[in-house]
Structures are given as structure tokens and as C-alpha cells.
Scaffold this motif. Structure first.
Motif, PDB file in Angstrom:
ATOM      1  N   HIS A 342       0.850  -1.192   0.000  1.00 44.42           N
ATOM      2  CA  HIS A 342       0.000   0.000   0.000  1.00 44.42           C
ATOM      3  C   HIS A 342       0.889   1.247   0.000  1.00 44.42           C
ATOM      4  CE1 HIS A 342      -3.224   2.564   2.108  1.00 44.42           C
ATOM      5  NE2 HIS A 342      -2.102   3.222   2.330  1.00 44.42           N
ATOM      6  N   ILE A 344       0.238   5.513  -0.918  1.00 41.29           N
ATOM      7  CA  ILE A 344      -0.686   6.544  -1.397  1.00 41.29           C
ATOM      8  C   ILE A 344       0.042   7.838  -1.732  1.00 41.29           C
ATOM      9  CG2 ILE A 344      -2.691   7.956  -0.772  1.00 41.29           C
ATOM     10  CD1 ILE A 344      -4.018   5.522  -0.193  1.00 41.29           C
ATOM     11  N   HIS A 373      -2.861   1.141  -4.755  1.00 41.65           N
ATOM     12  CA  HIS A 373      -3.414   2.505  -4.817  1.00 41.65           C
ATOM     13  C   HIS A 373      -2.612   3.423  -5.745  1.00 41.65           C
ATOM     14  CE1 HIS A 373      -5.935   0.911  -1.777  1.00 41.65           C
ATOM     15  NE2 HIS A 373      -5.013   0.929  -0.845  1.00 41.65           N
ATOM     16  N   GLN A 375      -1.776   6.327  -5.597  1.00 41.45           N
ATOM     17  CA  GLN A 375      -2.678   7.469  -5.831  1.00 41.45           C
ATOM     18  C   GLN A 375      -1.943   8.747  -6.220  1.00 41.45           C
ATOM     19  OE1 GLN A 375      -5.470   8.065  -2.588  1.00 41.45           O
ATOM     20  NE2 GLN A 375      -6.367   6.078  -2.941  1.00 41.45           N
ATOM     21  N   GLN A 395      -7.711   2.234  -8.070  1.00 42.68           N
ATOM     22  CA  GLN A 395      -9.147   2.168  -7.836  1.00 42.68           C
ATOM     23  C   GLN A 395      -9.803   3.418  -8.413  1.00 42.68           C
ATOM     24  OE1 GLN A 395      -6.793   1.880  -5.248  1.00 42.68           O
ATOM     25  NE2 GLN A 395      -6.735  -0.327  -5.523  1.00 42.68           N
ATOM     26  N   HIS A 398     -11.882   5.761  -6.269  1.00 43.89           N
ATOM     27  CA  HIS A 398     -11.174   6.630  -5.320  1.00 43.89           C
ATOM     28  C   HIS A 398     -10.988   8.018  -5.926  1.00 43.89           C
ATOM     29  CE1 HIS A 398     -10.572   3.736  -2.314  1.00 43.89           C
ATOM     30  NE2 HIS A 398      -9.361   3.310  -2.596  1.00 43.89           N
ATOM     31  N   ASP A 436     -11.271  -1.371  -3.777  1.00 42.71           N
ATOM     32  CA  ASP A 436     -10.930  -1.265  -2.358  1.00 42.71           C
ATOM     33  C   ASP A 436     -12.180  -1.402  -1.484  1.00 42.71           C
ATOM     34  OD1 ASP A 436      -9.256  -1.093  -0.182  1.00 42.71           O
ATOM     35  OD2 ASP A 436      -8.934   1.068  -0.311  1.00 42.71           O
TER      36      ASP A 436
END
Ligand SMILES: [Zn+2]
Length: 549
Positions: A342, A344, A373, A375, A395, A398, A436
Motif C-alpha cells: 500500500h 498513497i 493505490h 494514488q 481504484q 477513489h 478497495d
């Protein structure tokens, strides 16, 4: 010896002649091996539940089949695969109090009161889904807010992103937390809210679910997933208890959805020391280990290279030193596990990429390192994914949920590598999509819609958010099928209807290539099939009602 061969031959002949199913007259849509949209009109399923033939013609001339299913021209897609979901959490969330979508603290309090009145015998009230960003107050809830609704028993409610919980006074008493309690490193406490590593201080007091409650949650979760057309899941942060629940369901023949499990942290390796083969008719496999490099953006736990625009005294939470993360990933990889980490914030993503680059030699040829992620990336780091064989597991919903929050956290000038799906693909890296869940709905159709539009279900913002990052429908469907299968080392079994792969497919109520993004998001699944067997069907009355609207 000769007799055995003869008997085996006869058996093979008998079974092959016994159960050949042809599905004809469908509007079939999938992604081919070339990554392009492919149309098919009929397909054949062998008695082992695998596809033997796929044909463009909707009415093929077949002389030998045992069962014919007429698709009546309806649209068929391969079963959708969610590359990153929390299977047990989805089931538990469905069985616990749900406070998602509350528009104010007052509404949260009302739901709590209603739930408490309806469940007088629950010793604890545990729930999920608050998001202060949806409230006019724009502040975290407090113990006092919860006490005003329920004070006679403990209440613990998790934030929608799973990175913070709020507890009422009864829960604080049960957990032995006082005003003097200090948060551990990597965590924070304020007014009854416990962020990231501090959550454990209160969560350890919550009674553990019984085996029966776990089995019930898994069954509920599968029903929800099948109803949304999800036939495979990258099951993230699988605890040893979760794994045992999956095994129990597999043993009992109650596992339909195919689970590619990523066990929670290297400590899980005490119970599951190496990856397992596929079990229970290819329904379950322990494939990887899930690690964490940082927290989430909403609670400012994502670890950024520069301070938060809306809180300049912090850059978020770094979970591990470089050496620690390297050591954890090395232990998992040398045991043969795929590593999924993970990350982000852009600092966390850079750290994970560097870790995987250094580790390259420790997993044989095919590592398929995963970043969960991905992100907020520094645009300079995105070209590092493909050479290191790193998969971006992202995702799309998100992006639509986080848009305004991400703008606030990062400011306008640091969004170039935010939710950058098209840039990831153009860099040559592999992309896998998921939801997620239960952070977002497990329904993949709003995800497909967001993937092609960068707009939410109401069409906001017009033209899409950072529209250069929109995907084509083929790219988005690829990420929810072949890409997600590849990310879980399952591309030889699922992700497309092709000879040798399982007949996992869904029948939907519209042609997703012929509707606008808002209609795509509303797509209803009518039937879900796994290994050539129908495992879910929309209730006729509900389907009729939908059509009548
Ligand atoms: Zn997750």
C-alpha cells in the motif's frame, strides 16, 4: 495396465460427450490478448467448466452438444475481477451498522440511536463509513458526539477509509484508554478519534467475531459481489482468521468467488509460510503478502514529499524506514510470495519503487511487484514502474470520491501524478483496477464509468477531472479483467472467455460500449456464472421493476 487405459479412455469420452454446453445468441464483449475490444456471438463450455471454443457467429452449427443456452441477444462480459478488495470486511460491514452517506453529525447520531434501538442485545455497536468531508462541520466526530446518541454500551465507528476510528466513552473505558494515554508512533489520538497505529488501542477491546459470524460474513460478501458481477477478487490484507474462513468455505463447497489472497504482513507467514497452489476448483490461493508504506490522504496519513497544502506542519506518516521495508519485502519474496504494498503519497510510492528495484534479483524471473493505490505519484517516478516490473493496482472510484479532498490536501500544482491511469499505461506499466471495497462500493460499473470519464455518477466535473488521464472503454475493461487477472498470477484461468480458461461470465442489461458514462455506471447484472454454472440471478420481480422504470 491396458485395461486401466481403456477404462480411462472410455471415461474421458463419456464425460466429454455428456456435458458440452453451448451458449449462443449473445452480444459478447471482452478484451483480446492484443488489448483490443473483441466481440463474440457464442461460446462452448466443456464439462470441466472451462471454455473450449469462442465464435463470432451467434448461431454456430454444432452437431454435438448436450445443453444449449439461448442468450437472447443479451450482453455477456467475462466475470469482472476486483484487484483489491477486503472480502471479510465487506461482509462484516453489511452485517454491522453502516454510517456511510451521512450528511451531518446529527444524521450519524440518529442512525446510531435507531440501530441501538433495533439491536438491544448487541453488547457492542461496531460500524463503519463516516466521512467528515461529507458533513458541513468538516471536523472529525468526537466521543461526546457519540455519547449524545448512545452511552449505555461501547460504540466504535471506523472512518470510510479504514484509517481512523472514533469511540464513545463506554468504549474508551472498556479499552482502558484515559486522557493520559499516549499514541504509539505512527498514530494519533484526539477527542476519541484514533488514527492509524493508534486504532489498536481501542480496537483490541472489541470482542472478536465468532466462527459462525465469520462464515455468515463471508457468505454475505459473496452474495454482494456476485450481484455486482464480480467473480474474482485480489483479497487484500487477509488475516489468518480470514484465511481460515476461506478454507472452511472451500472445504464445504461454499466458495464461489475466486480469491487471490494477499496475507496481512509477514507475521502471517507463521501460519501460511509459503504460497499455496490453487485450491477447491481454483477458488482460492494464497499468492502474496500485503505490506503498508503509509496511511491515507483523507486523514493526512499519506506520506508526501512536500508538506500538506492544508496542514503545512506535516508530510504524513512514514510507516517504515527504507531498511525495514526492504527487509519485510525480502522476507516475503524469498518465501515465494508476491509482494503488494500500500502506497498513497508520492514519498511512499517512491520508497516502494526503490525497494522493489533493489529487490529485483530476489524473485526469479516474474516478480509482478504490486503497488496498491499508487494514488499520488511524483511524475518523475512513474517511468520507473515498467522497467522494474511493477504493477499499479488502482481504484478508479477513489479518484471520483477523493477529487476535492485531494485538491485541498495537495494544492493545485501537485496533481500531475494524481490517479494518473493513462500516464501509467503510456509508461508501459501494467494497470489493474479494483474498488478497495468496502471503502468504495464493490460495484465495478461505476469504476468502469469513472475510468473512461473521470466523472462521478452525477457527471461531475464536466469534461472530467484532469481529462488527459481518462481511459478508453477497452483500457478500463482490460484493467478490470485481464489486467486484474495478471496482477494475481491468474491470467491462465480467468479474465477472458478463451479456450482453457474458466467460463466465468456475466449477463448485463445494456451494451456498455453503446451508452454514456452515467448509464454505464447504472449497468445492472442479470446473471453471474462461474465455471459454467449459474451462481447468481437477479430476482425476477426486481428485474421487472428495473425494466419498468
Ligand atoms: Zn485496501
Amino acid at each position: 495396465m491396458i485395461r486401466t487405459t481403456l477404462a480411462l479412455g472410455a471415461l474421458l469420452f463419456a464425460s466429454a460427450a455428456n456435458a458440452v454446453t453451448i451458449v449462443e445468441n449473445v452480444n459478447g464483449i471482452q478484451i483480446g490478448a492484443d488489448g483490443k475490444l473483441q466481440h463474440f456471438g457464442s461460446f462452448v463450455i466443456g464439462d470441466d467448466g472451462r471454455v473450449t471454443q469462442v465464435m463470432a457467429n451467434p448461431t454456430p452449427r454444432m452437431s454435438r452438444f448436450d445443453r444449449m443456452i439461448n442468450g437472447e441477444g443479451r450482453t455477456v462480459l467475462p466475470g469482472l475481477i476486483d484487484a483489491h478488495g477486503h472480502v471479510m470486511d465487506l461482509g462484516f460491514a453489511a452485517l454491522r451498522i453502516d454510517v456511510t452517506g451521512t450528511q451531518s453529525i446529527a444524521e450519524l447520531q440518529q442512525r446510531l440511536r435507531d440501530y441501538a434501538a433495533a439491536h438491544p442485545n448487541d453488547a457492542w455497536i461496531v460500524g463503519f463509513g463516516w466521512n467528515q468531508e461529507s458533513w458541513p462541520e468538516k471536523r472529525f466526530p468526537t466521543s461526546a458526539d457519540l455519547d449524545a446518541a448512545v452511552s449505555d454500551r461501547p460504540v466504535v465507528l471506523e472512518r470510510v477509509d479504514g484509517h481512523a476510528v472514533v469511540a464513545n466513552s463506554a468504549a474508551l473505558r472498556a479499552a482502558g484508554v484515559t486522557a493520559a494515554t499516549q499514541p504509539p508512533s505512527g498514530g494519533e489520538i484526539h477527542d476519541g478519534v484514533f488514527v492509524d497505529a493508534a486504532r489498536e488501542l481501542v480496537e483490541r477491546a472489541i470482542p472478536k467475531p465468532t466462527m459462525e459470524q465469520r462464515d455468515q460474513a463471508l457468505e454475505k460478501s459473496q452474495q454482494i459481489l456476485l450481484g455486482f458481477g464480480v467473480t474474482g477478487v485480489g483479497s487484500m490484507s487477509t488475516s489468518v482468521d480470514d484465511w481460515n474462513s476461506f478454507r472452511r468455505a472451500g472445504e464445504a463447497g461454499r466458495l464461489n468467488v475466486r480469491l487471490m489472497s494477499y496475507l496481512s504482513g509477514t507475521e502471517s507467514m507463521k501460519a501460511v509460510p509459503t504460497p499455496t497452489p490453487w485450491l477447491y476448483g481454483d477458488r482460492l490461493r494464497a499468492v502474496g503478502i500485503k505490506l503498508f508504506a503509509d496511511g491515507a490522504l483523507g486523514s493526512r496519513g499519506a506520506w508526501l514529499k512536500q508538506p500538506y497544502a492544508d496542514k503545512p506542519d506535516t508530510r504524513g506518516l512514514q510507516f517504515h524506514s527504507d531498511a525495514e521495508l526492504y527487509d519485510l519485502a525480502l522476507r516475503a519474496a524469498t518465501a515465494g510470495f508476491q509482494v503488494a504494498t500500500h502506497a498513497i503519497g508520492d514519498a511512499a510510492n517512491a520508497q516502494v519503487i526503490s525497494t522493489y528495484e533493489k529487490l529485483g534479483k530476489y524473485c526469479k524471473a516474474d516478480c509482478r511487484w504490486r503497488i496498491e493505490h499508487f494514488q499520488i505519484a511524483d511524475p518523475a517516478d512513474i517511468p520507473r514502474l515498467a522497467p522494474a516490473g511493477i504493477i499499479a493496482s488502482m481504484q478508479p472510484t477513489h479518484q471520483t470520491s477523493d477529487r476535492l479532498m485531494a485538491e485541498a490536501r495537495l494544492g493545485p500544482n501537485r496533481l500531475a501524478g494524481a490517479y494518473a491511469w493513462q500516464t501509467v499505461l503510456k509508461s508501459g506499466a501494467r494497470l489493474a483496477f479494483g474498488s478497495d471495497f468496502p471503502v468504495e462500493s464493490p460495484n465495478p460499473f461505476p469504476g468502469l464509468s469513472a475510468g473512461i470519464s473521470r466523472q462521478d455518477m452525477h457527471g461531475q466535473p464536466p469534461g472530467g477531472w484532469i481529462p488527459a488521464e481518462r481511459l478508453s472503454f477497452a483500457q478500463a475493461l482490460d484493467a478490470f479483467t485481464r489486467g486484474a487477472a495478471y496482477a494475481g498470477f491468474a491470467e491462465d484461468k480467468i479474465g477472458a472467455l478463451e479456450p482453457g480458461k474458466y467460463a466465468d461470465f456475466i449477463i448485463v442489461d445494456r451494451d456498455p460500449t453503446k451508452v454514456d458514462p452515467q448509464s454505464l455506471a447504472q449497468t445492472q447484472v442479470l446473471e453471474t456464472w462461474i465455471a459454467g454454472k449459474k451462481v447468481w440471478e437477479r430476482a425476477p420481480s426486481a428485474a421487472a421493476t428495473e425494466r419498468g422504470k
